[in-house]
Design a protein around this motif. Structure first.
Motif, PDB file in Angstrom:
ATOM      1  N   PHE A 134       0.835  -1.205   0.000  1.00 38.37           N
ATOM      2  CA  PHE A 134       0.000   0.000   0.000  1.00 38.37           C
ATOM      3  C   PHE A 134       0.868   1.253   0.000  1.00 38.37           C
ATOM      4  O   PHE A 134       2.036   1.224   0.377  1.00 38.37           O
ATOM      5  CB  PHE A 134      -0.952   0.001   1.203  1.00 38.37           C
ATOM      6  N   ASP A 135       0.260   2.349  -0.436  1.00 38.42           N
ATOM      7  CA  ASP A 135       0.957   3.626  -0.528  1.00 38.42           C
ATOM      8  C   ASP A 135       0.667   4.485   0.692  1.00 38.42           C
ATOM      9  O   ASP A 135      -0.433   4.441   1.266  1.00 38.42           O
ATOM     10  CB  ASP A 135       0.539   4.380  -1.793  1.00 38.42           C
ATOM     11  N   VAL A 136       1.660   5.282   1.058  1.00 33.84           N
ATOM     12  CA  VAL A 136       1.564   6.167   2.214  1.00 33.84           C
ATOM     13  C   VAL A 136       2.043   7.551   1.808  1.00 33.84           C
ATOM     14  O   VAL A 136       2.991   7.689   1.035  1.00 33.84           O
ATOM     15  CB  VAL A 136       2.433   5.648   3.379  1.00 33.84           C
ATOM     16  N   VAL A 137       1.378   8.579   2.298  1.00 35.61           N
ATOM     17  CA  VAL A 137       1.859   9.954   2.157  1.00 35.61           C
ATOM     18  C   VAL A 137       2.163  10.448   3.564  1.00 35.61           C
ATOM     19  O   VAL A 137       1.251  10.740   4.343  1.00 35.61           O
ATOM     20  CB  VAL A 137       0.829  10.862   1.461  1.00 35.61           C
ATOM     21  N   SER A 138       3.431  10.508   3.893  1.00 37.10           N
ATOM     22  CA  SER A 138       3.835  10.825   5.255  1.00 37.10           C
ATOM     23  C   SER A 138       5.349  10.978   5.288  1.00 37.10           C
ATOM     24  O   SER A 138       5.998  11.074   4.247  1.00 37.10           O
ATOM     25  CB  SER A 138       3.397   9.694   6.206  1.00 37.10           C
ATOM     26  N   GLU A 139       5.937  10.993   6.477  1.00 34.55           N
ATOM     27  CA  GLU A 139       7.380  10.881   6.605  1.00 34.55           C
ATOM     28  C   GLU A 139       7.799   9.456   6.262  1.00 34.55           C
ATOM     29  O   GLU A 139       7.097   8.499   6.575  1.00 34.55           O
ATOM     30  CB  GLU A 139       7.824  11.185   8.040  1.00 34.55           C
ATOM     31  N   GLN A 140       8.961   9.345   5.617  1.00 34.29           N
ATOM     32  CA  GLN A 140       9.553   8.036   5.371  1.00 34.29           C
ATOM     33  C   GLN A 140      10.770   7.923   6.290  1.00 34.29           C
ATOM     34  O   GLN A 140      11.773   8.596   6.103  1.00 34.29           O
ATOM     35  CB  GLN A 140       9.974   7.880   3.908  1.00 34.29           C
ATOM     36  N   TYR A 141      10.658   7.071   7.292  1.00 35.10           N
ATOM     37  CA  TYR A 141      11.725   6.966   8.286  1.00 35.10           C
ATOM     38  C   TYR A 141      12.960   6.261   7.734  1.00 35.10           C
ATOM     39  O   TYR A 141      12.862   5.241   7.049  1.00 35.10           O
ATOM     40  CB  TYR A 141      11.220   6.191   9.505  1.00 35.10           C
ATOM     41  N   TYR A 142      14.113   6.858   8.041  1.00 33.27           N
ATOM     42  CA  TYR A 142      15.406   6.214   7.802  1.00 33.27           C
ATOM     43  C   TYR A 142      15.916   5.806   9.166  1.00 33.27           C
ATOM     44  O   TYR A 142      16.103   6.644  10.057  1.00 33.27           O
ATOM     45  CB  TYR A 142      16.389   7.173   7.116  1.00 33.27           C
ATOM     46  N   LEU A 143      16.088   4.503   9.373  1.00 34.99           N
ATOM     47  CA  LEU A 143      16.417   3.951  10.683  1.00 34.99           C
ATOM     48  C   LEU A 143      17.730   3.173  10.637  1.00 34.99           C
ATOM     49  O   LEU A 143      18.085   2.587   9.611  1.00 34.99           O
ATOM     50  CB  LEU A 143      15.305   3.002  11.138  1.00 34.99           C
TER      51      LEU A 143
END
Length: 235
Positions: A134-143
């Protein structure tokens, strides 16, 4: 099932609302939920071990060495630990034990909020069975992630160009499980704002993760933690 939800820290992640979403999921499953807007419950070592599940919703903040140890010991004895986004893996940045227990620490969200990216289910674990990509519009976390984590879903880090880009895109874990002693740990990187996890596949992933982590308490009953314990400090 008795769960403790501790919420607070940075207001930008709307911790009270996120805590309410978690409470609703757990109560709908028949759970009894204790909500606390303070870290004081983490000072009660014996009290923590009576819960089936601990849910931290506390971005940033400072956790004492003693409190971190109390949570660690509770989880090691079977209490589940589950949460999302900064409320769990950008909490208590000065606590290596917290980072070790949860399986990662946040370092960046290149591009900030509003990034459009795809979450890809990469496991056949029942926690994600039947959930489509699924698609998300938000922050994409780099961990920075523990390689021992059992990855459930990933996202490709190629949605924005920045100083990390010369290293090439990678498949960044979005959700995972891990063990801590006899306890179960679940994390999901989604949830910068409550609406991101309020419905659809993201909500279902979290719901399953919370219940799975809580169920570890019963599974740990009667098991011996002693073989995992050695003298001395390990963090």
């Amino acid at each position: 099932m008795h769960a403790l939800i501790v919420w607070g820290g940075w207001d930008g992640h709307e911790p009270e609302k996120v805590a309410g979403l978690f409470r609703d999921m757990l109560e709908a499953a028949g759970g009894h939920v204790t909500l606390a807007d303070t870290l004081d419950p983490f000072d009660d070592a014996e009290g923590l071990q009576r819960y089936d599940l601990i849910v931290p919703v506390w971005t940033d903040g400072v956790l004492s060495r003693e409190a971190a140890t109390n949570v660690s010991e509770a989880v090691a004895r079977g209490t589940g630990l589950a949460g999302c986004h900064g409320g769990m893996c950008d909490a208590f940045r000065s606590s290596p034990l917290w980072q070790f227990m949860t399986g990662a620490n946040w370092v960046a969200h290149p591009g900030g909020d509003g990034m459009n990216y795809r979450v890809r289910i990469t496991s056949d674990d029942p926690l994600v069975t039947g959930i489509p990509d699924f698609d998300v519009v938000s922050e994409q976390y780099y961990l920075h992630v523990d390689p021992a984590n059992r990855i459930l879903a990933t996202t490709r880090t190629d949605v924005v160009t920045w100083y990390h880009s010369p290293n090439g895109p990678v498949d960044m874990p979005v959700a995972w499980t891990r063990d801590w002693g006899l306890g179960r740990v679940y994390y999901n990187a989604l949830g910068h704002q409550p609406d991101v996890i309020a419905e659809g596949p993201a909500r279902e992933m979290l719901r399953r993760g919370l219940l799975w982590a809580a169920a570890g308490k019963a599974a740990a009953k009667g098991r011996d933690l002693t073989p995992m314990m050695t003298p001395g400090n390990h963090w």
